[in-house]
Design a protein around this motif. Structure first.
Motif, PDB file in Angstrom:
ATOM      1  N   SER A 111       0.826  -1.284  -0.141  1.00  0.00           N
ATOM      2  CA  SER A 111       0.012   0.097   0.084  1.00  0.00           C
ATOM      3  C   SER A 111       0.710   1.272   0.017  1.00  0.00           C
ATOM      4  CB  SER A 111      -0.872   0.099   1.446  1.00  0.00           C
ATOM      5  OG  SER A 111      -1.820  -1.081   1.190  1.00  0.00           O
ATOM      6  N   ASN A 112       1.993   1.194   0.832  1.00  0.00           N
ATOM      7  CA  ASN A 112       2.658   2.509   0.790  1.00  0.00           C
ATOM      8  C   ASN A 112       3.837   2.816  -0.298  1.00  0.00           C
ATOM      9  OD1 ASN A 112       2.717   4.062   3.391  1.00  0.00           O
ATOM     10  ND2 ASN A 112       2.566   2.038   4.139  1.00  0.00           N
ATOM     11  N   ILE A 113       4.086   1.476  -0.917  1.00  0.00           N
ATOM     12  CA  ILE A 113       4.754   1.515  -2.346  1.00  0.00           C
ATOM     13  C   ILE A 113       3.832   2.272  -3.314  1.00  0.00           C
ATOM     14  CG2 ILE A 113       5.722   0.150  -4.403  1.00  0.00           C
ATOM     15  CD1 ILE A 113       6.537  -1.914  -1.857  1.00  0.00           C
ATOM     16  N   ALA A 114       2.691   1.838  -3.423  1.00  0.00           N
ATOM     17  CA  ALA A 114       1.603   2.291  -4.477  1.00  0.00           C
ATOM     18  C   ALA A 114       1.411   3.873  -4.057  1.00  0.00           C
ATOM     19  CB  ALA A 114       0.361   1.523  -4.264  1.00  0.00           C
ATOM     20  N   GLU A 115       1.128   4.185  -2.889  1.00  0.00           N
ATOM     21  CA  GLU A 115       0.786   5.571  -2.498  1.00  0.00           C
ATOM     22  C   GLU A 115       1.912   6.391  -2.994  1.00  0.00           C
ATOM     23  OE1 GLU A 115      -0.862   8.439   1.075  1.00  0.00           O
ATOM     24  OE2 GLU A 115      -0.873   6.122   1.299  1.00  0.00           O
ATOM     25  N   GLY A 116       3.061   5.963  -2.527  1.00  0.00           N
ATOM     26  CA  GLY A 116       4.398   6.692  -2.946  1.00  0.00           C
ATOM     27  C   GLY A 116       4.507   7.105  -4.200  1.00  0.00           C
ATOM     28  N   GLN A 117       4.415   5.806  -5.170  1.00  0.00           N
ATOM     29  CA  GLN A 117       4.658   6.154  -6.476  1.00  0.00           C
ATOM     30  C   GLN A 117       3.424   7.044  -7.079  1.00  0.00           C
ATOM     31  OE1 GLN A 117       2.907   4.825  -9.296  1.00  0.00           O
ATOM     32  NE2 GLN A 117       4.438   5.508 -10.684  1.00  0.00           N
ATOM     33  N   ALA A 118       2.361   7.156  -6.383  1.00  0.00           N
ATOM     34  CA  ALA A 118       1.274   7.767  -6.929  1.00  0.00           C
ATOM     35  C   ALA A 118       1.549   9.280  -6.765  1.00  0.00           C
ATOM     36  CB  ALA A 118       0.118   7.255  -6.691  1.00  0.00           C
ATOM     37  N   ARG A 119       2.309   9.574  -5.591  1.00  0.00           N
ATOM     38  CA  ARG A 119       2.384  11.044  -5.345  1.00  0.00           C
ATOM     39  C   ARG A 119       3.149  11.981  -6.489  1.00  0.00           C
ATOM     40  NH1 ARG A 119       1.006  12.748   0.043  1.00  0.00           N
ATOM     41  NH2 ARG A 119      -0.157  10.806   0.651  1.00  0.00           N
ATOM     42  N   ASN A 120       3.731  11.180  -7.499  1.00  0.00           N
ATOM     43  CA  ASN A 120       4.389  12.125  -8.397  1.00  0.00           C
ATOM     44  C   ASN A 120       5.403  13.137  -7.972  1.00  0.00           C
ATOM     45  OD1 ASN A 120       3.133  10.855 -10.625  1.00  0.00           O
ATOM     46  ND2 ASN A 120       1.307  12.112 -10.483  1.00  0.00           N
ATOM     47  N   SER A 121       6.169  12.633  -6.703  1.00  0.00           N
ATOM     48  CA  SER A 121       7.348  13.628  -6.228  1.00  0.00           C
ATOM     49  C   SER A 121       8.185  12.351  -5.487  1.00  0.00           C
ATOM     50  CB  SER A 121       6.780  14.614  -5.017  1.00  0.00           C
ATOM     51  OG  SER A 121       7.765  14.623  -3.852  1.00  0.00           O
ATOM     52  N   THR A 122       9.524  12.417  -6.071  1.00  0.00           N
ATOM     53  CA  THR A 122      10.492  11.474  -6.005  1.00  0.00           C
ATOM     54  C   THR A 122      10.588  11.652  -4.341  1.00  0.00           C
ATOM     55  OG1 THR A 122      11.483  11.753  -8.034  1.00  0.00           O
ATOM     56  CG2 THR A 122      12.848  11.002  -6.280  1.00  0.00           C
ATOM     57  N   LYS A 123      10.722  12.810  -3.881  1.00  0.00           N
ATOM     58  CA  LYS A 123      10.997  12.869  -2.287  1.00  0.00           C
ATOM     59  C   LYS A 123       9.958  12.191  -1.665  1.00  0.00           C
ATOM     60  CE  LYS A 123      11.748  16.259   1.202  1.00  0.00           C
ATOM     61  NZ  LYS A 123      12.147  17.704   1.466  1.00  0.00           N
ATOM     62  N   GLU A 124       8.842  12.401  -2.075  1.00  0.00           N
ATOM     63  CA  GLU A 124       7.407  11.580  -1.209  1.00  0.00           C
ATOM     64  C   GLU A 124       7.565  10.328  -1.453  1.00  0.00           C
ATOM     65  OE1 GLU A 124       3.416  13.898  -0.639  1.00  0.00           O
ATOM     66  OE2 GLU A 124       4.226  14.579  -2.441  1.00  0.00           O
ATOM     67  N   PHE A 125       7.938   9.980  -2.724  1.00  0.00           N
ATOM     68  CA  PHE A 125       7.859   8.416  -3.047  1.00  0.00           C
ATOM     69  C   PHE A 125       9.077   7.887  -1.873  1.00  0.00           C
ATOM     70  CE2 PHE A 125       8.860   5.091  -6.777  1.00  0.00           C
ATOM     71  CZ  PHE A 125       7.988   4.011  -6.087  1.00  0.00           C
ATOM     72  N   ILE A 126       9.957   8.295  -2.044  1.00  0.00           N
ATOM     73  CA  ILE A 126      11.338   7.696  -1.077  1.00  0.00           C
ATOM     74  C   ILE A 126      10.522   7.763   0.280  1.00  0.00           C
ATOM     75  CG2 ILE A 126      13.514   8.277   0.103  1.00  0.00           C
ATOM     76  CD1 ILE A 126      14.119   9.470  -2.608  1.00  0.00           C
ATOM     77  N   GLN A 127       9.835   8.904   0.825  1.00  0.00           N
ATOM     78  CA  GLN A 127       9.452   8.709   2.252  1.00  0.00           C
ATOM     79  C   GLN A 127       8.524   7.717   2.546  1.00  0.00           C
ATOM     80  OE1 GLN A 127       7.432  12.285   3.099  1.00  0.00           O
ATOM     81  NE2 GLN A 127       6.427  11.591   5.206  1.00  0.00           N
ATOM     82  N   PHE A 128       7.520   7.363   1.400  1.00  0.00           N
ATOM     83  CA  PHE A 128       6.763   6.109   1.457  1.00  0.00           C
ATOM     84  C   PHE A 128       7.317   4.868   1.485  1.00  0.00           C
ATOM     85  CE2 PHE A 128       3.503   9.562   0.942  1.00  0.00           C
ATOM     86  CZ  PHE A 128       2.219   9.089   1.687  1.00  0.00           C
ATOM     87  N   LEU A 129       8.487   4.772   0.683  1.00  0.00           N
ATOM     88  CA  LEU A 129       8.979   3.532   0.592  1.00  0.00           C
ATOM     89  C   LEU A 129       9.794   3.277   2.001  1.00  0.00           C
ATOM     90  CD1 LEU A 129      10.826   3.871  -2.864  1.00  0.00           C
ATOM     91  CD2 LEU A 129       8.996   2.518  -2.179  1.00  0.00           C
ATOM     92  N   HIS A 130      10.335   4.272   2.584  1.00  0.00           N
ATOM     93  CA  HIS A 130      10.792   4.053   3.915  1.00  0.00           C
ATOM     94  C   HIS A 130       9.517   3.637   5.140  1.00  0.00           C
ATOM     95  CE1 HIS A 130      14.978   5.198   3.658  1.00  0.00           C
ATOM     96  NE2 HIS A 130      14.481   6.403   3.148  1.00  0.00           N
ATOM     97  N   ILE A 131       8.361   3.981   4.931  1.00  0.00           N
ATOM     98  CA  ILE A 131       7.508   3.450   5.912  1.00  0.00           C
ATOM     99  C   ILE A 131       7.231   2.025   5.529  1.00  0.00           C
ATOM    100  CG2 ILE A 131       4.919   3.638   6.143  1.00  0.00           C
ATOM    101  CD1 ILE A 131       5.145   6.868   5.563  1.00  0.00           C
TER     102      ILE A 131
END
Length: 125
Positions: A50-70
């Motif tokens: 879920s966090n991988i998907a949400e992060g990728q959908a954010r269209n921001s590399t910084k946010e994607f990285i944050q969600f990948l850490h979660i």
């Protein structure tokens, strides 16, 4: 080929397999764990893809990285819960072997993707 969707990510695909594996394993836990450990395990397992998907959908590399850490944190939580199942003698090492392998692989893929995205993000800035 460009990434069109989180579904294209191998790490997301593996995390989905892990979640399915966990849902099968928790069915084998004692009834008294139905609303405790098994619930925590399902939540952690669902949190990873879920966090991988949400992060990728954010269209921001910084946010994607944050969600990948979660997602990494949820994966570590899940691994701990698997080990607790063995410690509590609810499951055996053999029963959790495949889930542990998947969890380890997901962790490796998450770390590699985070590294790759950081490099990409630094080049853009």
């Amino acid at each position: 080929m460009p990434l069109r969707s989180f579904r294209d990510l191998i790490v997301w695909q593996k995390a989905m397999l892990l979640a399915r594996e966990i849902y099968q394993l928790v069915k084998m836990l004692p009834v008294e764990e139905r609303y405790a450990l098994s619930d925590q395990m399902r939540r952690a397992a669902v949190s990873v893809p879920s966090n991988i998907a949400e992060g990728q959908a954010r269209n921001s590399t910084k946010e994607f990285i944050q969600f990948l850490h979660i997602a990494k944190g949820s994966n570590a939580e899940l691994m701990t819960q698997l080990l607790l199942c063995v410690d509590f003698e609810y499951l055996t090492d053999e029963q959790i072997h495949h889930a542990k392998q998947l969890s380890y692989k997901v962790g490796q893929l998450l770390s590699a993707l985070i590294r790759s995205l950081r490099i990409k993000h630094e080049q853009i800035e």
